[in-house]
Structure formats: structure tokens, C-alpha cells
Design an enzyme around this catalytic site. Structure first.
Site, PDB file in Angstrom:
ATOM      1  N   ASP A  78       0.823  -1.205   0.000  1.00  0.00           N
ATOM      2  CA  ASP A  78       0.000   0.000   0.000  1.00  0.00           C
ATOM      3  C   ASP A  78       0.858   1.256   0.000  1.00  0.00           C
ATOM      4  O   ASP A  78       2.016   1.211   0.386  1.00  0.00           O
ATOM      5  CB  ASP A  78      -0.732  -0.011   1.343  1.00  0.00           C
ATOM      6  N   LYS A 105      -1.434   4.628  -4.948  1.00  0.00           N
ATOM      7  CA  LYS A 105      -1.404   5.770  -5.860  1.00  0.00           C
ATOM      8  C   LYS A 105       0.013   6.263  -6.103  1.00  0.00           C
ATOM      9  O   LYS A 105       0.359   6.703  -7.173  1.00  0.00           O
ATOM     10  CB  LYS A 105      -2.206   6.929  -5.272  1.00  0.00           C
ATOM     11  N   MET A 165      -8.543  10.957   7.279  1.00  0.00           N
ATOM     12  CA  MET A 165      -8.929  11.472   5.959  1.00  0.00           C
ATOM     13  C   MET A 165      -9.755  12.755   6.069  1.00  0.00           C
ATOM     14  O   MET A 165     -10.732  12.935   5.334  1.00  0.00           O
ATOM     15  CB  MET A 165      -9.718  10.403   5.162  1.00  0.00           C
TER      16      MET A 165
HETATM   17  N1  SAH Z   1      -5.539   1.535   7.838  1.00  0.00           N
HETATM   18  C1  SAH Z   1      -4.942   2.833   8.138  1.00  0.00           C
HETATM   19  C2  SAH Z   1      -5.843   3.976   7.700  1.00  0.00           C
HETATM   20  C3  SAH Z   1      -5.982   4.115   6.209  1.00  0.00           C
HETATM   21  S1  SAH Z   1      -7.044   5.425   5.723  1.00  0.00           S
HETATM   22  C4  SAH Z   1      -4.624   2.884   9.641  1.00  0.00           C
HETATM   23  O1  SAH Z   1      -5.104   2.036  10.391  1.00  0.00           O
HETATM   24  O2  SAH Z   1      -3.894   3.790  10.052  1.00  0.00           O
HETATM   25  C5  SAH Z   1      -5.881   6.675   5.310  1.00  0.00           C
HETATM   26  C6  SAH Z   1      -5.859   7.748   6.387  1.00  0.00           C
HETATM   27  O3  SAH Z   1      -5.203   7.261   7.540  1.00  0.00           O
HETATM   28  C7  SAH Z   1      -5.075   8.987   5.993  1.00  0.00           C
HETATM   29  O4  SAH Z   1      -5.866   9.880   5.244  1.00  0.00           O
HETATM   30  C8  SAH Z   1      -4.754   9.563   7.345  1.00  0.00           C
HETATM   31  O5  SAH Z   1      -5.862  10.218   7.914  1.00  0.00           O
HETATM   32  C9  SAH Z   1      -4.503   8.312   8.157  1.00  0.00           C
HETATM   33  N2  SAH Z   1      -3.074   7.938   8.186  1.00  0.00           N
HETATM   34  C10 SAH Z   1      -2.521   6.812   7.726  1.00  0.00           C
HETATM   35  N3  SAH Z   1      -1.191   6.796   7.973  1.00  0.00           N
HETATM   36  C11 SAH Z   1      -0.910   7.951   8.613  1.00  0.00           C
HETATM   37  C12 SAH Z   1       0.271   8.520   9.152  1.00  0.00           C
HETATM   38  N4  SAH Z   1       1.455   7.900   9.096  1.00  0.00           N
HETATM   39  N5  SAH Z   1       0.171   9.728   9.767  1.00  0.00           N
HETATM   40  C13 SAH Z   1      -1.009  10.354   9.878  1.00  0.00           C
HETATM   41  N6  SAH Z   1      -2.147   9.863   9.381  1.00  0.00           N
HETATM   42  C14 SAH Z   1      -2.110   8.676   8.773  1.00  0.00           C
END
Ligand code: SAH
Length: 257
Positions: A37, A63, A179
Site C-alpha cells: 500500500d 497511488k 482522511m
Molecule cells: N488503515 C490505516 C488507515 C488508512 S485510511 C490505519 O489504520 O492507520 C488513510 C488515512 O489514515 C489517511 O488519510 C490519514 O488520515 C490516516 N493515516 C494513515 N497513515 C498515517 C500517518 N502515518 N500519519 C497520519 N495519518 C495517517
């Protein structure tokens, strides 16, 4: 005897390889194909590949991985086809596969084809952000729970009802928003319907990565501060009085606008 087709959905955590679970590492080291991912830290992948005599194939399906925006249906078909062809497929996802990670949909698609699925949880970004800010999301002097919410409406669907969520937050539930950056002005307006502008708010970008940044502000100033300081995705937004519990008395909340 032919092996039963197998696939694992593995949470990579927020970025730092130290936050990977032992289960995740064990599954990664079994893989012959890793589908990665966007939000997976480079260090995690390096750890998964380290010392492998026969390194697995690695495909970046996010992406930013060259496939401009790999549609979810394509990824699911790929996982299914490769697992049925005998590859030991690991789908490596940022954070936790079951927190805004489409893990449920992928698991269902795999099982529908008789593929054995293992799921390894990861530390989700919204919880890693608590540590980045030094704030326990459920500090009992300030909060009695936490809500993990997406700021992004599903295509064709309705988004969260921000005034209702704000009312819950006013009852002592910490609001942790994934998000949320692109919808921030709307989100802020909706939350202000039931929360005072002086409510503490924070943004953390790139939790667990070398580029991690954070800011602490108020709900009234959140959208303006995020724009002025150039915060972008991926970021977690946090709203709630619990931010007053920041350790070491380091809470320098700006005054409400
Ligand atoms: N499965 C992931 C979430 C995916 S959705 C999890 O459990 O963390 C994608 C969103 O996750 C992003 O838009 C952001 O809001 C958040 N996100 C994922 N990685 C991040 C990071 N390293 N720092 C801050 N926000 C993060």
C-alpha cells in the site's frame, strides 16, 4: 499434496518498523509476493526483505507506487488470482487492515474463492497519533472514550453528521478523524454547531515517519492553521478536551480566535 491457497492481510503500523508486530513479521517472511500500500513505511518493507535468500516479488499497488490509483477491484482480483496460482500473498497495509483499510472487503473476496486468510493487526495511525502528541486518548480526567471517524464520505454516500459527533465529543468522547484534511472547513463548521470554538484541536501529519509534524490549536482556528502551516495528507485530526492532558505540562494551547 497441493497447498491450500493462502493470503495474509498484514498491518504495517504507521511507519516506524519498531511498531510492527511479531505476527506481521512472521507472515511477511512467509510471503512469495507482497502487495504494498501507499502508506507503508520503507523501513517496514526493508525489514521484511532483510536476509531473505529468495526475496519475494514486491508490487506497489498504491497511488504513489506508480499505478496512479489502482482500483480496489483490480487489487482484489490480483490477490485472488495470485493466491490461486500458488503464491503466498501478503497484502501489506498502512496502520491496521481493519481500520479504514478495506480489510473486511478483501477478506470476504478471498474467502469467497476458498482462500485461507490470516489477518495481522497493526497500530492504527489514530492511536499512534496519541503517542506522537503525548496524550492518552482516554485520560480519565478528560474523556471516557474515543471515536475513530472518517472525514471522507464513501462515493455516493453521505459523510458523517458532524454536529451529532460534536455533541458526543462534548460528552467526553475524544474525536480522532482520518482522511479529514480535504473536508476540513465543512467538518469544522459542523463541529462548531455543538462544541465551543475553544475546544482543543490537533493535527499530526506523517505519524511514525521521518517527516512527522504536529500542531496544537483550537477548533475555531483548526482549518486556518492547517492551511497556513501547509499540513497535508496523511494526517490525523484530534478534537477534544483530552488534549489538555498533554504530558509534562507542555500544553501551549493558543487562545481561541
Ligand atoms: N488503515 C490505516 C488507515 C488508512 S485510511 C490505519 O489504520 O492507520 C488513510 C488515512 O489514515 C489517511 O488519510 C490519514 O488520515 C490516516 N493515516 C494513515 N497513515 C498515517 C500517518 N502515518 N500519519 C497520519 N495519518 C495517517
Amino acid at each position: 499434496m497441493k497447498r491450500r491457497p493462502w493470503c495474509a492481510l498484514v498491518g504495517a503500523g504507521p511507519g516506524d518498523p519498531e511498531l510492527l508486530t511479531l505476527q506481521a513479521l512472521r507472515l511477511l517472511r512467509r510471503a512469495t509476493l507482497i502487495l504494498v500500500d501507499d502508506l507503508v513505511g520503507d523501513g517496514v518493507l526493508a525489514l521484511a526483505l532483510r536476509g531473505r535468500r529468495k526475496p519475494p516479488r514486491v508490487l506497489h499497488v498504491g497511488k504513489r507506487g506508480g499505478c496512479r490509483s489502482t482500483p480496489q477491484a483490480f487489487i482484489e482480483r490480483l490477490m485472488v488470482a495470485e493466491a490461486l496460482a500458488g503464491e503466498r500473498v501478503v497484502r501489506l497495509k498502512g496502520g491496521d487492515p481493519f481500520v479504514f483499510g478495506r480489510g473486511g472487503e478483501e477478506e470476504a473476496a478471498l474467502r469467497a474463492h476458498g482462500i485461507e486468510v490470516e489477518v495481522a493487526s497493526g497500530i492504527t495511525a489514530g492511536l499512534a497519533a496519541a503517542h506522537a502528541l503525548g496524550v492518552p486518548w482516554t485520560h480519565r480526567d478528560h474523556a471516557h472514550g474515543v471515536m475513530l471517524v472518517t472525514g471522507h464520505a464513501r462515493e455516493g454516500g453521505t459523510g458523517p453528521d458532524w454536529p451529532t459527533l460534536a455533541a458526543a465529543a462534548a460528552q467526553g468522547l475524544t474525536l480522532v478523524i482520518y482522511m479529514g484534511i480535504t473536508r476540513l472547513p465543512d467538518l469544522q463548521r459542523g463541529l462548531l454547531a455543538a462544541l465551543p470554538g475553544t475546544t482543543p484541536a490537533a493535527v499530526v501529519q506523517g505519524v511514525g515517519t521521518a517527516g512527522e509534524r504536529q500542531a496544537l490549536t483550537t477548533l475555531a482556528a483548526l482549518a486556518a492553521d492547517v492551511a497556513a502551516q501547509g499540513f497535508g495528507s496523511p494526517a490525523i485530526l484530534v478534537i477534544g478536551d483530552v488534549l489538555r492532558a498533554r504530558a509534562a505540562g507542555a500544553l501551549a494551547l493558543p487562545r481561541a480566535a
